[in-house]
Scaffold this motif. Structure first.
Motif, PDB file in Angstrom:
ATOM      1  N   ALA A 117       0.836  -1.205   0.000  1.00 35.70           N
ATOM      2  CA  ALA A 117       0.000   0.000   0.000  1.00 35.70           C
ATOM      3  C   ALA A 117       0.871   1.255   0.000  1.00 35.70           C
ATOM      4  CB  ALA A 117      -0.936   0.004   1.201  1.00 35.70           C
ATOM      5  N   LEU A 118       0.566   2.176  -0.906  1.00 31.70           N
ATOM      6  CA  LEU A 118       1.287   3.442  -1.002  1.00 31.70           C
ATOM      7  C   LEU A 118       0.446   4.615  -0.513  1.00 31.70           C
ATOM      8  CD1 LEU A 118       2.773   2.989  -4.598  1.00 31.70           C
ATOM      9  CD2 LEU A 118       3.951   2.644  -2.408  1.00 31.70           C
ATOM     10  N   GLY A 119      -0.864   4.491  -0.628  1.00 32.27           N
ATOM     11  CA  GLY A 119      -1.760   5.544  -0.199  1.00 32.27           C
ATOM     12  C   GLY A 119      -3.183   5.035  -0.134  1.00 32.27           C
ATOM     13  N   ALA A 120      -3.975   5.649   0.752  1.00 32.10           N
ATOM     14  CA  ALA A 120      -5.360   5.220   0.931  1.00 32.10           C
ATOM     15  C   ALA A 120      -6.225   6.438   1.234  1.00 32.10           C
ATOM     16  CB  ALA A 120      -5.462   4.211   2.073  1.00 32.10           C
ATOM     17  N   ALA A 121      -7.483   6.343   0.827  1.00 35.12           N
ATOM     18  CA  ALA A 121      -8.433   7.422   1.102  1.00 35.12           C
ATOM     19  C   ALA A 121      -9.834   6.856   1.248  1.00 35.12           C
ATOM     20  CB  ALA A 121      -8.410   8.461  -0.025  1.00 35.12           C
ATOM     21  N   VAL A 122     -10.647   7.547   2.030  1.00 34.03           N
ATOM     22  CA  VAL A 122     -12.089   7.302   2.089  1.00 34.03           C
ATOM     23  C   VAL A 122     -12.712   8.560   1.504  1.00 34.03           C
ATOM     24  CG1 VAL A 122     -14.088   6.887   3.562  1.00 34.03           C
ATOM     25  CG2 VAL A 122     -11.893   5.846   4.140  1.00 34.03           C
ATOM     26  N   VAL A 123     -13.539   8.378   0.473  1.00 32.43           N
ATOM     27  CA  VAL A 123     -14.009   9.508  -0.325  1.00 32.43           C
ATOM     28  C   VAL A 123     -15.528   9.500  -0.441  1.00 32.43           C
ATOM     29  CG1 VAL A 123     -13.778  10.668  -2.559  1.00 32.43           C
ATOM     30  CG2 VAL A 123     -11.870   9.296  -1.676  1.00 32.43           C
ATOM     31  N   ASP A 124     -16.104  10.690  -0.370  1.00 28.02           N
ATOM     32  CA  ASP A 124     -17.528  10.894  -0.622  1.00 28.02           C
ATOM     33  C   ASP A 124     -17.663  11.238  -2.104  1.00 28.02           C
ATOM     34  OD1 ASP A 124     -20.072  11.950  -1.017  1.00 28.02           O
ATOM     35  OD2 ASP A 124     -20.032  13.158   0.800  1.00 28.02           O
ATOM     36  N   TYR A 125     -18.250  10.323  -2.903  1.00 30.56           N
ATOM     37  CA  TYR A 125     -18.307  10.596  -4.338  1.00 30.56           C
ATOM     38  C   TYR A 125     -19.476  11.481  -4.739  1.00 30.56           C
ATOM     39  CZ  TYR A 125     -21.460   6.539  -5.119  1.00 30.56           C
ATOM     40  OH  TYR A 125     -22.480   5.637  -5.090  1.00 30.56           O
ATOM     41  N   THR A 126     -20.312  11.880  -3.800  1.00 31.80           N
ATOM     42  CA  THR A 126     -21.330  12.873  -4.134  1.00 31.80           C
ATOM     43  C   THR A 126     -20.701  14.269  -4.189  1.00 31.80           C
ATOM     44  OG1 THR A 126     -22.001  13.088  -1.819  1.00 31.80           O
ATOM     45  CG2 THR A 126     -23.226  11.514  -3.178  1.00 31.80           C
ATOM     46  N   SER A 127     -19.665  14.490  -3.382  1.00 29.76           N
ATOM     47  CA  SER A 127     -19.001  15.795  -3.358  1.00 29.76           C
ATOM     48  C   SER A 127     -17.591  15.761  -3.945  1.00 29.76           C
ATOM     49  CB  SER A 127     -18.909  16.306  -1.915  1.00 29.76           C
ATOM     50  OG  SER A 127     -18.017  15.488  -1.165  1.00 29.76           O
ATOM     51  N   GLY A 128     -16.976  14.583  -3.991  1.00 31.19           N
ATOM     52  CA  GLY A 128     -15.603  14.463  -4.454  1.00 31.19           C
ATOM     53  C   GLY A 128     -14.576  14.747  -3.377  1.00 31.19           C
ATOM     54  N   MET A 129     -15.036  14.926  -2.154  1.00 31.83           N
ATOM     55  CA  MET A 129     -14.143  15.264  -1.044  1.00 31.83           C
ATOM     56  C   MET A 129     -13.667  14.018  -0.311  1.00 31.83           C
ATOM     57  SD  MET A 129     -13.987  18.576  -1.095  1.00 31.83           S
ATOM     58  CE  MET A 129     -13.253  18.907   0.472  1.00 31.83           C
ATOM     59  N   ALA A 130     -12.386  14.014   0.032  1.00 31.03           N
ATOM     60  CA  ALA A 130     -11.833  12.925   0.834  1.00 31.03           C
ATOM     61  C   ALA A 130     -12.215  13.154   2.292  1.00 31.03           C
ATOM     62  CB  ALA A 130     -10.325  12.877   0.681  1.00 31.03           C
ATOM     63  N   LEU A 131     -12.792  12.133   2.922  1.00 31.30           N
ATOM     64  CA  LEU A 131     -13.096  12.217   4.347  1.00 31.30           C
ATOM     65  C   LEU A 131     -11.847  11.974   5.177  1.00 31.30           C
ATOM     66  CD1 LEU A 131     -16.451  10.221   4.459  1.00 31.30           C
ATOM     67  CD2 LEU A 131     -16.101  12.674   4.144  1.00 31.30           C
ATOM     68  N   GLY A 132     -10.858  11.329   4.554  1.00 31.09           N
ATOM     69  CA  GLY A 132      -9.588  11.080   5.208  1.00 31.09           C
ATOM     70  C   GLY A 132      -8.621  10.457   4.227  1.00 31.09           C
ATOM     71  N   THR A 133      -7.331  10.717   4.427  1.00 29.71           N
ATOM     72  CA  THR A 133      -6.286  10.132   3.593  1.00 29.71           C
ATOM     73  C   THR A 133      -5.127   9.709   4.475  1.00 29.71           C
ATOM     74  OG1 THR A 133      -5.135  12.231   3.186  1.00 29.71           O
ATOM     75  CG2 THR A 133      -6.873  11.616   1.616  1.00 29.71           C
ATOM     76  N   LEU A 134      -4.344   8.772   3.974  1.00 29.95           N
ATOM     77  CA  LEU A 134      -3.143   8.323   4.673  1.00 29.95           C
ATOM     78  C   LEU A 134      -2.147   7.851   3.624  1.00 29.95           C
ATOM     79  CD1 LEU A 134      -1.983   7.933   7.529  1.00 29.95           C
ATOM     80  CD2 LEU A 134      -2.895   5.611   7.496  1.00 29.95           C
ATOM     81  N   GLY A 135      -0.905   8.254   3.764  1.00 29.57           N
ATOM     82  CA  GLY A 135       0.115   7.885   2.787  1.00 29.57           C
ATOM     83  C   GLY A 135       0.146   8.881   1.656  1.00 29.57           C
ATOM     84  N   GLY A 136       0.568   8.414   0.506  1.00 27.13           N
ATOM     85  CA  GLY A 136       0.669   9.294  -0.648  1.00 27.13           C
ATOM     86  C   GLY A 136       1.923  10.148  -0.566  1.00 27.13           C
ATOM     87  N   GLY A 137       1.821  11.387  -1.024  1.00 24.50           N
ATOM     88  CA  GLY A 137       2.948  12.304  -1.019  1.00 24.50           C
ATOM     89  C   GLY A 137       3.677  12.286  -2.346  1.00 24.50           C
ATOM     90  N   GLY A 138       4.531  13.281  -2.553  1.00 26.23           N
ATOM     91  CA  GLY A 138       5.299  13.344  -3.787  1.00 26.23           C
ATOM     92  C   GLY A 138       4.421  13.364  -5.018  1.00 26.23           C
ATOM     93  N   ASP A 139       4.516  12.314  -5.812  1.00 23.99           N
ATOM     94  CA  ASP A 139       3.740  12.208  -7.051  1.00 23.99           C
ATOM     95  C   ASP A 139       2.324  11.690  -6.826  1.00 23.99           C
ATOM     96  OD1 ASP A 139       5.938  13.060  -8.468  1.00 23.99           O
ATOM     97  OD2 ASP A 139       6.621  11.038  -8.943  1.00 23.99           O
ATOM     98  N   LEU A 140       1.957  11.414  -5.588  1.00 22.86           N
ATOM     99  CA  LEU A 140       0.645  10.831  -5.299  1.00 22.86           C
ATOM    100  C   LEU A 140      -0.139  11.747  -4.361  1.00 22.86           C
ATOM    101  CD1 LEU A 140      -1.343   8.507  -5.604  1.00 22.86           C
ATOM    102  CD2 LEU A 140      -0.123   7.306  -3.781  1.00 22.86           C
ATOM    103  N   ASP A 141      -0.860  12.712  -4.939  1.00 24.65           N
ATOM    104  CA  ASP A 141      -1.706  13.631  -4.179  1.00 24.65           C
ATOM    105  C   ASP A 141      -3.078  12.979  -4.047  1.00 24.65           C
ATOM    106  OD1 ASP A 141      -3.469  15.643  -3.307  1.00 24.65           O
ATOM    107  OD2 ASP A 141      -2.299  17.206  -4.301  1.00 24.65           O
ATOM    108  N   LEU A 142      -3.354  12.448  -2.876  1.00 22.01           N
ATOM    109  CA  LEU A 142      -4.590  11.688  -2.666  1.00 22.01           C
ATOM    110  C   LEU A 142      -5.836  12.555  -2.742  1.00 22.01           C
ATOM    111  CD1 LEU A 142      -3.327   9.303   0.128  1.00 22.01           C
ATOM    112  CD2 LEU A 142      -3.883   8.695  -2.231  1.00 22.01           C
ATOM    113  N   THR A 143      -5.737  13.835  -2.443  1.00 20.22           N
ATOM    114  CA  THR A 143      -6.889  14.726  -2.545  1.00 20.22           C
ATOM    115  C   THR A 143      -7.280  14.919  -4.012  1.00 20.22           C
ATOM    116  OG1 THR A 143      -6.164  15.836  -0.523  1.00 20.22           O
ATOM    117  CG2 THR A 143      -7.790  16.983  -1.876  1.00 20.22           C
ATOM    118  N   VAL A 144      -6.279  15.115  -4.866  1.00 20.33           N
ATOM    119  CA  VAL A 144      -6.537  15.240  -6.301  1.00 20.33           C
ATOM    120  C   VAL A 144      -7.081  13.924  -6.857  1.00 20.33           C
ATOM    121  CG1 VAL A 144      -5.448  15.599  -8.558  1.00 20.33           C
ATOM    122  CG2 VAL A 144      -4.829  17.065  -6.620  1.00 20.33           C
TER     123      VAL A 144
END
Length: 124
Positions: free
Chosen positions: A18-45
């Motif tokens: 695992a490099l990154g994880a997120a829980v996302v609300d797809y009605t709004s596109g907003m991440a409720l939380g993220t962990l990991g990622g960084g550098g080339d992996l912007d989990l919010t985007v």
């Protein structure tokens, strides 16, 4: 039942590669939380972009008259797997789990199995 934070930790520590994880609300596109990622992996985007993927697939299924539910969507890159798992049940409607895996260090079948388990335990 597990909170968003616990679910994210479970995804990152319990799923090999695992490099990154997120829980996302797809009605709004907003991440409720993220962990990991960084550098080339912007989990919010990634959360916002993958919301568009889900919306497009749901719209296409409706146009085709398919009555089935989406379990997960897999996007395969040269060195990564991007796994999107829609959360079922009353508390998870409109949510998805997003997991990025290192292709060389992960077992896709096991990751899907473990992600299903995380989804079943998630309580929002």
């Amino acid at each position: 039942m597990a909170s968003v934070e616990v679910s994210l930790k479970e995804m990152m520590t319990g799923i090999e590669g695992a490099l990154g994880a997120a829980v996302v609300d797809y009605t709004s596109g907003m991440a409720l939380g993220t962990l990991g990622g960084g550098g080339d992996l912007d989990l919010t985007v990634a959360a916002a972009g993958n919301t568009d993927v889900i919306r497009a697939k749901v719209r296409t299924m409706e146009q085709l008259g398919l009555r089935s539910e989406i379990e997960d969507i897999l996007i395969t890159l040269a060195g990564q797997y991007h796994l999107i798992r829609l959360v079922g049940g009353r508390s998870g409607h409109g949510l998805f789990l997003y997991l990025v895996l290192d292709k060389g260090r992960s077992n896709l079948a096991m990751a899907r199995h473990q992600l299903r388990r995380v989804e079943e335990q998630l309580e929002v």
